[in-house]
Design a protein around this motif. Structure first.
Motif, PDB file in Angstrom:
ATOM      1  N   PHE A 173      17.741 -66.648  63.642  1.00  0.00           N
ATOM      2  CA  PHE A 173      17.939 -67.999  63.126  1.00  0.00           C
ATOM      3  C   PHE A 173      16.640 -68.594  62.586  1.00  0.00           C
ATOM      4  O   PHE A 173      16.668 -69.391  61.645  1.00  0.00           O
ATOM      5  CB  PHE A 173      18.555 -68.897  64.194  1.00  0.00           C
ATOM      6  CG  PHE A 173      20.029 -68.667  64.359  1.00  0.00           C
ATOM      7  CD1 PHE A 173      20.922 -69.101  63.393  1.00  0.00           C
ATOM      8  CD2 PHE A 173      20.517 -67.987  65.461  1.00  0.00           C
ATOM      9  CE1 PHE A 173      22.277 -68.879  63.522  1.00  0.00           C
ATOM     10  CE2 PHE A 173      21.874 -67.757  65.608  1.00  0.00           C
ATOM     11  CZ  PHE A 173      22.763 -68.196  64.635  1.00  0.00           C
ATOM     12  N   SER A 219      16.396 -69.786  58.862  1.00  0.00           N
ATOM     13  CA  SER A 219      15.935 -71.147  58.564  1.00  0.00           C
ATOM     14  C   SER A 219      14.812 -71.127  57.532  1.00  0.00           C
ATOM     15  O   SER A 219      14.763 -71.981  56.644  1.00  0.00           O
ATOM     16  CB  SER A 219      15.457 -71.834  59.840  1.00  0.00           C
ATOM     17  OG  SER A 219      16.514 -71.953  60.757  1.00  0.00           O
ATOM     18  N   ALA A 254      16.425 -70.572  54.247  1.00  0.00           N
ATOM     19  CA  ALA A 254      17.082 -71.796  53.781  1.00  0.00           C
ATOM     20  C   ALA A 254      16.057 -72.805  53.265  1.00  0.00           C
ATOM     21  O   ALA A 254      16.285 -73.468  52.246  1.00  0.00           O
ATOM     22  CB  ALA A 254      17.909 -72.416  54.911  1.00  0.00           C
TER      23      ALA A 254
END
Length: 125
Positions: A81, A85, A88
């Motif tokens: 994650f 992230s 993103a």
């Protein structure tokens, strides 16, 4: 757009590099910048082709999306994650840069449209 401006620069004595930097590059800068931004966005999100074509060789043919998959499959959810992230965040930065480039391009087009039209040379000249 044609190559009339490049030919005129060469006739006036510009070298190849001068023609590129002062004539060609200003004419293509917005298209080139937009292409680089879209290429960056595509490269960040590419998963399937890289996974299939690269052979998935660990440590050699790795991209962030592939790394996220590897981490997730190894039950390292926090690291997966974190990498997702980061990806993103980079995608958001790319979108902001794209928006700024589009806005500046629109401003340049509006400024060019407000210029008075060029007068043709007299027939005898």
């Amino acid at each position: 757009q044609g190559n009339d401006e490049e030919q005129a620069a060469i006739v006036l004595g510009a070298t190849g590099w001068q023609t590129f930097w002062y004539v060609t590059l200003p004419n293509i800068k917005w298209g080139l910048l937009y292409g680089v931004i879209l290429c960056n966005a595509r490269a960040m999100g590419e998963f399937g082709a890289v996974s299939v074509v690269s052979g998935h060789i660990r440590g050699q043919t790795n991209t962030i999306p592939l790394h996220v998959e590897i981490l997730y499959n190894e039950y390292q959810s926090v690291a997966a994650f974190a990498a997702a992230s980061l990806l993103a965040l980079l995608a958001l930065v790319t979108l902001v840069i794209k928006t700024i480039a589009e806005h500046r391009n629109e401003q340049a087009l509006k400024a060019a449209a407000e210029l008075p039209p060029e007068r043709p040379a007299p027939a005898g000249v």
